[in-house]
Design a protein around this motif. Structure first.
Motif, PDB file in Angstrom:
ATOM      1  N   LEU A   1       1.060  -0.751  -0.257  1.00 33.64           N
ATOM      2  CA  LEU A   1      -0.441  -0.327  -0.365  1.00 33.64           C
ATOM      3  C   LEU A   1       1.177   0.896  -0.036  1.00 33.64           C
ATOM      4  O   LEU A   1       1.855   1.617   0.835  1.00 33.64           O
ATOM      5  N   THR A   2       0.799   2.136  -0.566  1.00 32.86           N
ATOM      6  CA  THR A   2       1.662   3.453  -1.140  1.00 32.86           C
ATOM      7  C   THR A   2       0.666   4.406  -1.234  1.00 32.86           C
ATOM      8  O   THR A   2      -0.153   4.937  -1.366  1.00 32.86           O
ATOM      9  N   GLU A   3       0.731   5.217  -0.191  1.00 35.01           N
ATOM     10  CA  GLU A   3       0.289   6.744   0.195  1.00 35.01           C
ATOM     11  C   GLU A   3       0.908   8.053   0.198  1.00 35.01           C
ATOM     12  O   GLU A   3       2.500   7.603  -0.261  1.00 35.01           O
ATOM     13  N   SER A   4       0.009   8.757  -0.676  1.00 33.60           N
ATOM     14  CA  SER A   4       0.256   9.530  -0.753  1.00 33.60           C
ATOM     15  C   SER A   4      -0.603  10.874  -0.715  1.00 33.60           C
ATOM     16  O   SER A   4      -1.795  11.088  -0.059  1.00 33.60           O
ATOM     17  N   GLY A   5      -0.129  12.264  -0.520  1.00 34.80           N
ATOM     18  CA  GLY A   5      -1.535  13.650  -0.691  1.00 34.80           C
ATOM     19  C   GLY A   5      -0.932  14.374   0.872  1.00 34.80           C
ATOM     20  O   GLY A   5      -2.274  15.274   0.875  1.00 34.80           O
ATOM     21  N   GLY A   6      -0.219  13.649   1.773  1.00 35.71           N
ATOM     22  CA  GLY A   6      -0.351  14.732   3.349  1.00 35.71           C
ATOM     23  C   GLY A   6       0.223  15.680   2.693  1.00 35.71           C
ATOM     24  O   GLY A   6       0.648  15.957   1.935  1.00 35.71           O
ATOM     25  N   GLY A   7       0.206  16.761   4.512  1.00 34.94           N
ATOM     26  CA  GLY A   7       1.140  18.287   3.692  1.00 34.94           C
ATOM     27  C   GLY A   7       0.181  18.738   5.521  1.00 34.94           C
ATOM     28  O   GLY A   7       0.023  18.498   5.868  1.00 34.94           O
ATOM     29  N   ALA A   8       0.686  20.503   4.498  1.00 33.87           N
ATOM     30  CA  ALA A   8       0.152  21.444   5.787  1.00 33.87           C
ATOM     31  C   ALA A   8      -1.016  22.029   5.736  1.00 33.87           C
ATOM     32  O   ALA A   8      -0.668  22.677   3.753  1.00 33.87           O
ATOM     33  N   LEU A  10      -7.176  18.316   2.432  1.00 39.67           N
ATOM     34  CA  LEU A  10      -6.978  17.456   1.672  1.00 39.67           C
ATOM     35  C   LEU A  10      -7.388  15.935   0.968  1.00 39.67           C
ATOM     36  O   LEU A  10      -8.360  15.831   1.432  1.00 39.67           O
ATOM     37  N   LYS A  11      -6.338  15.791   0.212  1.00 40.25           N
ATOM     38  CA  LYS A  11      -7.434  14.735  -0.411  1.00 40.25           C
ATOM     39  C   LYS A  11      -5.612  13.486  -0.775  1.00 40.25           C
ATOM     40  O   LYS A  11      -4.790  13.769  -0.867  1.00 40.25           O
ATOM     41  N   LEU A  12      -5.712  12.503   0.739  1.00 39.79           N
ATOM     42  CA  LEU A  12      -4.868  11.091   0.458  1.00 39.79           C
ATOM     43  C   LEU A  12      -5.287  10.288  -0.704  1.00 39.79           C
ATOM     44  O   LEU A  12      -6.217   9.894  -0.468  1.00 39.79           O
ATOM     45  N   SER A  13      -3.952   9.881  -0.572  1.00 43.59           N
ATOM     46  CA  SER A  13      -4.108   9.002  -1.843  1.00 43.59           C
ATOM     47  C   SER A  13      -3.721   7.377  -1.078  1.00 43.59           C
ATOM     48  O   SER A  13      -2.754   7.295  -0.691  1.00 43.59           O
ATOM     49  N   CYS A  14      -3.759   6.218  -1.585  1.00 35.41           N
ATOM     50  CA  CYS A  14      -4.001   5.053  -1.278  1.00 35.41           C
ATOM     51  C   CYS A  14      -3.660   4.021  -2.413  1.00 35.41           C
ATOM     52  O   CYS A  14      -4.604   3.677  -2.396  1.00 35.41           O
ATOM     53  N   GLU A  15      -2.669   3.454  -2.974  1.00 32.35           N
ATOM     54  CA  GLU A  15      -2.352   3.242  -4.272  1.00 32.35           C
ATOM     55  C   GLU A  15      -2.561   1.240  -3.836  1.00 32.35           C
ATOM     56  O   GLU A  15      -1.190   0.573  -3.144  1.00 32.35           O
ATOM     57  N   ALA A  16      -3.286   0.678  -4.100  1.00 34.17           N
ATOM     58  CA  ALA A  16      -2.534  -0.802  -3.542  1.00 34.17           C
ATOM     59  C   ALA A  16      -2.114  -2.071  -4.470  1.00 34.17           C
ATOM     60  O   ALA A  16      -2.567  -1.447  -5.960  1.00 34.17           O
ATOM     61  N   THR A  68      -7.032   2.211  -6.398  1.00 30.87           N
ATOM     62  CA  THR A  68      -6.514   3.156  -5.102  1.00 30.87           C
ATOM     63  C   THR A  68      -7.888   3.879  -4.740  1.00 30.87           C
ATOM     64  O   THR A  68      -8.690   4.199  -5.171  1.00 30.87           O
ATOM     65  N   MET A  69      -7.672   3.921  -2.721  1.00 28.26           N
ATOM     66  CA  MET A  69      -8.402   3.946  -2.054  1.00 28.26           C
ATOM     67  C   MET A  69      -8.613   5.603  -1.606  1.00 28.26           C
ATOM     68  O   MET A  69      -7.037   6.093  -1.629  1.00 28.26           O
ATOM     69  N   THR A  99       1.290   9.332   6.441  1.00 27.61           N
ATOM     70  CA  THR A  99       1.659  10.059   5.226  1.00 27.61           C
ATOM     71  C   THR A  99       0.926  11.288   6.168  1.00 27.61           C
ATOM     72  O   THR A  99      -0.409  11.289   6.754  1.00 27.61           O
ATOM     73  N   GLN A 100       1.592  12.172   6.732  1.00 32.00           N
ATOM     74  CA  GLN A 100       1.784  13.599   7.469  1.00 32.00           C
ATOM     75  C   GLN A 100       0.964  14.648   7.606  1.00 32.00           C
ATOM     76  O   GLN A 100       1.043  14.571   5.959  1.00 32.00           O
ATOM     77  N   VAL A 101      -0.267  14.560   7.842  1.00 31.85           N
ATOM     78  CA  VAL A 101      -1.302  15.907   7.849  1.00 31.85           C
ATOM     79  C   VAL A 101      -1.051  16.718   8.956  1.00 31.85           C
ATOM     80  O   VAL A 101      -1.103  16.103   9.969  1.00 31.85           O
ATOM     81  N   THR A 102      -1.034  17.998   8.675  1.00 34.34           N
ATOM     82  CA  THR A 102      -0.695  19.050   9.858  1.00 34.34           C
ATOM     83  C   THR A 102      -1.034  20.233   9.457  1.00 34.34           C
ATOM     84  O   THR A 102      -1.954  20.764   8.179  1.00 34.34           O
TER      85      THR A 102
END
Length: 125
Positions: free
Chosen positions: A4-11, A18-24, A78-79, A119-122
């Motif tokens: 599982l690979t996440e992306s999309g975190g940030g500040a 924000l929109k997070l993605s999780c590719e399976a 992707t979720m 993935t960090q969300v701040t």
């Protein structure tokens, strides 16, 4: 064995989105019982944010209901987690997870057996 690979975190500032993605990987996507999002704030336990079952049922933590939406893109395997009206208390490391069925027995595990790296969300005030 599955990834599982996440992306999309940030500040972002409070009230933002924000929109997070999780590719399976294929083995997970075509054999999952549940996929979900979890988060862990500093000094706290990891908590469930949202879950999506293979039958299409969704559930959310009370703290995010009406603000967060989980969805799935079958073509991209992707979720997603769309997060709106973010609050400072949403600050955390967000993880995607999956409970993948045993392909020999077709049984679903009792717990998630795949986790992303986080993935960090701040959210700042």
């Amino acid at each position: 064995q599955g990834q599982l690979t996440e992306s999309g975190g940030g500040a972002v500032q409070a009230g933002g989105s924000l929109k997070l993605s999780c590719e399976a990987s294929m083995i997970i996507f075509y054999n999952y019982c549940e996929m979900g999002w979890y988060r862990q704030a500093p000094g706290k336990e990891r908590d469930l944010v949202s879950v999506l079952t293979s039958t299409g049922t969704t559930r959310y933590a009370d703290s995010v209901k009406g603000r967060f939406t989980v969805s799935l893109d079958n073509a991209k395997k992707t979720m997603y987690l769309q997060m709106n009206s973010l609050k400072t208390e949403d600050t955390a490391v967000y993880y995607c997870a999956a409970a993948r069925r045993n392909t020999f027995t077709n049984q679903c595990p009792e717990e998630n057996n795949h986790w992303g790296q986080g993935t960090q969300v701040t959210v700042s005030s």
